[in-house]
Design a protein around this motif. Structure first.
Motif, PDB file in Angstrom:
ATOM      1  N   PRO A   1      20.333  19.909  65.306  1.00 46.57           N
ATOM      2  CA  PRO A   1      20.710  20.267  66.672  1.00 46.57           C
ATOM      3  C   PRO A   1      19.548  20.952  67.393  1.00 46.57           C
ATOM      4  O   PRO A   1      18.884  21.812  66.814  1.00 46.57           O
ATOM      5  N   GLY A   2      19.317  20.546  68.642  1.00 41.67           N
ATOM      6  CA  GLY A   2      18.289  21.184  69.448  1.00 41.67           C
ATOM      7  C   GLY A   2      16.917  20.564  69.326  1.00 41.67           C
ATOM      8  O   GLY A   2      16.020  20.898  70.095  1.00 41.67           O
TER       9      GLY A   2
ATOM     10  N   SER B   1      21.653  15.826  77.988  1.00 37.77           N
ATOM     11  CA  SER B   1      20.204  16.037  78.011  1.00 37.77           C
ATOM     12  C   SER B   1      19.570  15.902  79.395  1.00 37.77           C
ATOM     13  O   SER B   1      18.590  16.574  79.687  1.00 37.77           O
TER      14      SER B   1
ATOM     15  N   LEU C   1      13.999  17.614  69.583  1.00 41.84           N
ATOM     16  CA  LEU C   1      13.725  16.598  70.604  1.00 41.84           C
ATOM     17  C   LEU C   1      12.609  15.668  70.132  1.00 41.84           C
ATOM     18  O   LEU C   1      11.675  16.114  69.472  1.00 41.84           O
TER      19      LEU C   1
ATOM     20  N   VAL D   1      10.858   9.922  78.336  1.00 41.63           N
ATOM     21  CA  VAL D   1      10.497   9.429  79.668  1.00 41.63           C
ATOM     22  C   VAL D   1      10.013   7.982  79.542  1.00 41.63           C
ATOM     23  O   VAL D   1       9.801   7.479  78.442  1.00 41.63           O
TER      24      VAL D   1
ATOM     25  N   ARG E   1       6.586  19.917  73.107  1.00 40.84           N
ATOM     26  CA  ARG E   1       7.665  19.483  72.205  1.00 40.84           C
ATOM     27  C   ARG E   1       8.878  18.919  72.950  1.00 40.84           C
ATOM     28  O   ARG E   1       9.836  18.477  72.333  1.00 40.84           O
ATOM     29  N   ASP E   2       8.848  18.982  74.279  1.00 35.92           N
ATOM     30  CA  ASP E   2       9.929  18.417  75.090  1.00 35.92           C
ATOM     31  C   ASP E   2       9.314  17.365  76.015  1.00 35.92           C
ATOM     32  O   ASP E   2       8.558  17.698  76.921  1.00 35.92           O
TER      33      ASP E   2
ATOM     34  N   VAL F   1       9.257  13.321  70.462  1.00 35.15           N
ATOM     35  CA  VAL F   1       8.032  13.167  71.257  1.00 35.15           C
ATOM     36  C   VAL F   1       7.316  11.924  70.733  1.00 35.15           C
ATOM     37  O   VAL F   1       7.027  11.820  69.539  1.00 35.15           O
TER      38      VAL F   1
ATOM     39  N   ARG G   1      13.568  22.376  76.812  1.00 41.26           N
ATOM     40  CA  ARG G   1      14.880  22.311  76.158  1.00 41.26           C
ATOM     41  C   ARG G   1      14.741  22.292  74.638  1.00 41.26           C
ATOM     42  O   ARG G   1      15.748  22.187  73.930  1.00 41.26           O
ATOM     43  N   PHE G   2      13.511  22.357  74.118  1.00 45.73           N
ATOM     44  CA  PHE G   2      13.337  22.296  72.668  1.00 45.73           C
ATOM     45  C   PHE G   2      14.031  23.498  72.017  1.00 45.73           C
ATOM     46  O   PHE G   2      13.692  24.648  72.295  1.00 45.73           O
ATOM     47  N   GLY G   3      15.019  23.212  71.177  1.00 43.47           N
ATOM     48  CA  GLY G   3      15.764  24.279  70.527  1.00 43.47           C
ATOM     49  C   GLY G   3      17.060  24.638  71.220  1.00 43.47           C
ATOM     50  O   GLY G   3      17.787  25.513  70.755  1.00 43.47           O
ATOM     51  N   LEU G   4      17.359  23.958  72.317  1.00 45.93           N
ATOM     52  CA  LEU G   4      18.666  24.106  72.966  1.00 45.93           C
ATOM     53  C   LEU G   4      19.551  22.982  72.432  1.00 45.93           C
ATOM     54  O   LEU G   4      19.203  21.809  72.568  1.00 45.93           O
ATOM     55  N   VAL G   5      20.671  23.325  71.825  1.00 46.78           N
ATOM     56  CA  VAL G   5      21.564  22.283  71.315  1.00 46.78           C
ATOM     57  C   VAL G   5      22.116  21.521  72.516  1.00 46.78           C
ATOM     58  O   VAL G   5      22.754  22.101  73.395  1.00 46.78           O
ATOM     59  N   ALA G   6      21.821  20.219  72.551  1.00 50.06           N
ATOM     60  CA  ALA G   6      22.073  19.440  73.763  1.00 50.06           C
ATOM     61  C   ALA G   6      23.555  19.209  74.010  1.00 50.06           C
ATOM     62  O   ALA G   6      24.320  18.930  73.105  1.00 50.06           O
TER      63      ALA G   6
ATOM     64  N   PRO H   1      17.949  10.016  77.375  1.00 52.51           N
ATOM     65  CA  PRO H   1      17.522  11.007  78.373  1.00 52.51           C
ATOM     66  C   PRO H   1      16.518  12.017  77.819  1.00 52.51           C
ATOM     67  O   PRO H   1      15.995  12.829  78.591  1.00 52.51           O
ATOM     68  N   ASP H   2      16.244  11.964  76.512  1.00 54.79           N
ATOM     69  CA  ASP H   2      15.238  12.881  75.957  1.00 54.79           C
ATOM     70  C   ASP H   2      13.824  12.325  76.066  1.00 54.79           C
ATOM     71  O   ASP H   2      12.864  13.015  75.716  1.00 54.79           O
TER      72      ASP H   2
ATOM     73  N   THR I   1      10.516  15.730  78.356  1.00 56.64           N
ATOM     74  CA  THR I   1      10.946  15.792  79.751  1.00 56.64           C
ATOM     75  C   THR I   1      10.408  17.044  80.439  1.00 56.64           C
ATOM     76  O   THR I   1      10.750  17.326  81.576  1.00 56.64           O
TER      77      THR I   1
END
Lengths: 476, 473
Positions: free
Chosen positions: A49-50, B203, A52, A283, B231-232, A54, B195-200, A280-281, B234
């Protein structure tokens, strides 16, 4: 295998290749095969969880190289999520490309001159590996299921051919040529046995002139041989079914290599609804035109060009020589033959030595300097060493016994035999084998081999066969 | 004491970070059992951080702009080794092996991370009643909800547990509880905060932002947590924003649109507050004009397709295989089903089902596809509005904080709470809720300022005017 009269086979292949990147598609974990389970994992590829994703730039570069090699349009693309629940998919969705793939509309020319269309070659992530215990390997009813996520997130390119393939042999040739292309681009190591390249075949049959029939997708094809066998089996199954009044159902079928059969895995009605939507994570992927141009520009020559270049060194190649050309290009060792050609050496000998002696120790060829190979070929062509000795020299050089062919030849005692010593030896052997000699004199040419064999035994292979025959004929 | 003053005094050595922390913890221990704003405290970690800050000050070093400031984190933000629940049963006692970018940046600026706050499960809700660990009470009126989904963080700041807290805002989850609890709540431009580390949850809509007692503290916190994060994907390629320096720039010469669709249908006292806010801005030199953006009324329905669709995919990974709570079953499939059936609450299940349906073959075009088109319409509509004005003004929520149970039986009524906040999430713009007036029973009423992407600096200056003149009211 040929189909019964009046029937035509239609095949399209989906080929997945793992990319030879340093790290995974969306995280920094090492991309390596055969390690301890779950040692190359992190929050991203474990889907914690959390975390993303790349995108890995090197994976994009390799995917574009594949696109360029397959004459595809390389265009801005997007990533989608393919949603389905399965324990080897850490996020319970796979990041893949859907309506806008990075590569589309290309082709691959096969050695026989046929052209197979490429519909798309898109980027996606690999899944982990699941092992289901005490259920015959199936998920349903498994007492325990073990998952190794080392492979989860490894970059893949899926190459989808047009339904242009018309025989199992052509399917095999396509798969084999594609594999060579993937190796040549540097995108893949080509190791089928490690699952680096995997095939799915869409197979249908039709009576000549009719529209396409209903297709079945065959999975679990892990070698070129099983690809060809499975297509043959499936084509015959569908023809038998139709001829006996049945109808082919659209379904996914599993190839059993042991039984040599395909069987139903799932029918179309049970097909998952993957609920694709833009991830959506991530681009949009829009490589700058300069980068795309650079990739196209820097693409090394592909196997077809390399085969032509090598074949052009031979005046009127035999089919055995053409096979040797294909093998040498496939192994990527044609530089040795080209080196001999540049020095005006004997290309026929060079090709044969490359296709046999170098091919059998291909992992060691980096030990062999091109000029050493040229020297050995020259030594053989001039009669300085025999063919047997030349092979032994190459084996020794490839094994790292020495790096200089001439010093290795001296160490092995391969000096060219003194002509008068050979003369004396031939006299001696004629005297010792009067029956064989008289039969040879009487015109039995096979006995030349007998005398050559005797000479070789006595000289430990040091003599040149051609010279022995000259000596014999001088006394005939 | 607000964050900026606290940090200044700690950096000058006038007070110790340890004493600031102990004061904060004392208030939390006294009041939290009643309020349930915090789900979990990390006293040990916070004390160690406070000691480090004090040691740096003693050594003549600068611990950073948030030196010694106690900060609360919504419990959907990951902090290495600290139990993270998202107020769901499904995560069990999960301890993330890594730390969210925003949390790293706060810690790097000298903040003291005291604990994790309550929320609606996976940030889905507007009252914090959807927590698996019980609701949070509104410190202004214990019979009322604090709003949601970041109700615990809003309550923690309103109860003076910490001067600053972080929340996440997907459709209003920072601004609506800020309005209900009478604190400042800021949702930044999409991509400004990693948002890296925010439980989605969803998104494309989620954005982390601060709660604070002052506009200036919101600016200060955003300066620390904002800026590009590799790391994000977006994350915008921008540096840390410069905001505090501009917070007193005022609104003279700014054009502000008073948007009918952003207050129509709200309670009379809320509408009155918005009009008063318009007068305050006008008095400060802004040119306030009446505007109508009809497309905004489409926001709610588009949101309740897009957010659940993304959530249905984002929440698929909670399957009992790799982390969190597991309910065993006959085989893997049965285990996953049993785990999710037990682990998710009703609202989460409702949204997963809505989203799954909206993305399904045969329905995608009519629902998800259509919602994406609406989103594009709204982006265009906002762009047109911002050709004429710098900021938009409206209400944050249609009402003041409502009593427990008032809306929890009817999801649609609950969803209507987000009608004024959702549009900015759909278009990725920043917005801020500033406590501005009081309504029924003395409960706080927030007003909302909105701006185009990356207009935080102008927006905060406007918010500062509203804050100042509220004080004078």
């Amino acid at each position: 295998m040929s189909l019964p009269d009046g029937w035509e086979l239609v095949v399209g292949l989906e080929v997945h290749t793992e990319l030879l990147t340093a790290s995974k598609l969306f995280c920094g974990c090492e991309n390596r095969f055969g390690e301890e389970p779950n040692t190359h994992v992190c929050p991203v590829c474990l889907g914690l969880p959390g975390s993303l994703p790349v995108l890995n730039r090197q994976a994009v570069e390799l995917a574009m190289r594949i696109g360029a090699a397959l004459h595809c349009t390389i265009a801005p693309s997007t990533f989608h999520r393919k949603n389905y629940f399965y324990p080897d998919q850490s996020k319970d969705y796979q990041i893949s490309q859907y309506d806008l793939p990075i590569n589309s509309r290309g082709y691959l020319d096969l050695p026989d001159g046929s052209r197979i269309g490429i519909e798309r070659a898109h980027l996606e992530e690999d899944t982990g590996k699941t092992t289901h215990l005490s259920s015959g390997g199936r998920l349903q009813g498994a007492e325990r299921s073990l998952v190794d996520y080392n492979r989860c997130g490894v970059p893949l390119v899926e190459i989808v051919s047009a339904p242009d393939i018309r025989s199992s042999a052509q399917a095999r040739a396509y798969a084999s040529e594609l594999r060579s292309v993937l190796i040549a681009t540097g995108a893949s190591d080509g190791r089928l046995e490690e699952g680096s390249i995997r095939f799915d075949a869409n197979v249908s049959v039709r009576r000549a002139g009719e529209p396409f029939g209903t297709r079945c997708e065959i999975k679990n094809l892990n070698s070129l041989r099983s690809l060809q066998r499975a297509i043959d089996y499936e084509a015959q199954r569908q023809i038998d079914l139709i001829e006996s009044g049945g109808v082919v159902r659209q379904e996914t079928r599993h190839w059993d290599e042991g039984l040599g059969e395909t069987s139903t895995l799932r029918v179309k009605e049970d097909a998952e609804d993957y609920r694709y939507f833009r991830d959506p994570d991530l681009v949009d992927l829009a490589p700058e035109p300069a980068w795309v141009d650079e990739v196209r520009h820097r693409l090394p020559p592909m196997p077809s060009e390399r085969r032509s270049a090598l074949g052009a060194l031979l005046s009127s190649p035999t089919s055995a020589q053409l096979d040797a050309v294909e093998a040498v290009v496939e192994l990527g060792i044609e530089r040795f033959v080209h080196a001999v050609a540049r020095e005006n050496g004997d290309v026929v000998i060079a090709l044969s030595r490359a296709a046999n002696e170098l091919a059998s120790a291909v992992d060691e060829v980096d030990r062999l300097a091109e000029h050493s190979f040229v020297t050995v070929v020259d030594m053989e062509a001039s009669g300085e060493v025999s063919a047997t000795q030349a092979k032994a020299l190459l084996a020794g050089l490839l094994a790292g016994e020495d790096s200089d062919p001439r010093s290795l030849a001296r160490a092995k005692g391969f000096e060219k035999m003194d002509q008068s010593a050979l003369s004396t030896l031939v006299e001696e052997l004629i005297g010792a084998h009067p029956d064989e000699w008289s039969r040879y004199r009487g015109g039995d040419e096979k006995l030349a081999q007998f005398f050559i064999g005797q000479v070789m035994r006595r000289t430990k292979g040091q003599a040149n066969g051609k010279t022995v025959i000259e000596e014999l004929n001088a006394r005939r | 004491m607000n964050a900026r003053t606290t940090a200044q005094r700690v950096r000058r050595g006038e007070i110790s970070a340890v004493s600031v922390l102990e004061d904060s913890l004392a208030r939390i221990h006294a009041e939290n059992p009643r309020l349930n704003a915090f789900l979990r405290l990390d006293e040990e970690g916070a004390r160690a951080a406070a000691e480090r800050v004090d040691a740096l000050v003693a050594a003549g070093d600068d611990p950073g702009p948030l030196a010694g400031v106690p900060i609360a984190l919504k419990d959907n933000l990951c902090q290495r080794g600290v139990v993270t629940t998202c107020a769901s049963r499904i995560l069990g006692e999960w301890r993330p092996p890594y730390t969210a970018t925003v949390v790293e940046r706060l810690a790097g600026a000298g903040a003291l991370l005291v604990g994790k706050t309550n929320l609606d499960e996976f940030a889905m809700g507007s009252s914090t009643e959807n927590s698996a660990y019980g609701p949070t009470l509104n410190p202004r009126d214990l019979s009322r909800v604090p709003g949601g989904s970041s109700g615990g963080s809003a309550a923690a700041v309103a109860a003076d547990f910490t001067p600053v807290a972080l929340g996440s805002d997907t459709g209003g989850s920072i601004r609506q509880p800020a309005s209900f609890c009478g604190v400042v709540g800021l949702k930044p431009t999409y991509g400004l905060v990693s948002r890296f580390g925010l439980v989605a949850f969803a998104s494309s809509l989620d954005q982390i932002g601060p709660f604070s007692t002052t506009v200036e503290d919101a600016a200060l916190t955003l300066e620390v947590i904002g800026g590009h994060d590799p790391r994000d994907s977006t994350s915008l390629r921008v540096g840390a924003p410069q905001l505090v320096a501009h917070v007193d720039d005022g609104v003279a010469g700014r054009r502000v649109g008073l948007v009918r669709e952003l207050f129509e249908g709200a309670d009379a006292e809320v509408v009155a507050a918005v009009h008063t806010a318009a007068e305050v801005l006008r008095a400060a030199g802004a040119d306030v004009v009446d505007l109508s953006i009809p497309e905004l009324s489409l926001g709610l329905s588009a949101y309740y397709i897009i957010a659940p669709a993304e959530a249905s995919s984002n929440l698929a990974r909670f399957d009992g295989v790799r982390f969190g709570h597991r309910v065993s079953g006959e085989d893997v499939t049965a285990m996953m089903e049993a785990t999710r059936t037990f682990g998710f609450g009703d609202e989460v299940k409702r949204r997963i089902m809505l989203g799954t349906y909206a993305l399904s073959a045969g329905y995608y075009d009519a629902y998800y596809g259509q919602a994406l088109k609406v989103r594009t319409l709204m982006i265009d509509a906002f762009a047109r509005a911002y050709q004429h004005v710098d900021l938009l003004l409206g209400a944050t929520a249609p009402t003041v904080a409502f009593p427990f149970g008032a809306k929890s039986h009817d999801p649609m009524t609950m969803y209507l709470n987000d009608v004024f906040t959702i549009p900015t999430n759909l278009v990725g713009h920043p917005a801020i809720s500033v406590p501005f007036a009081t309504g029924e029973g003395g409960l706080p009423v927030g007003v909302q300022l909105l701006g185009p992407g990356m207009s935080e600096s102008v927006m905060l200056a406007g918010a500062r005017i509203l804050e100042r003149d509220r004080e004078g009211l």
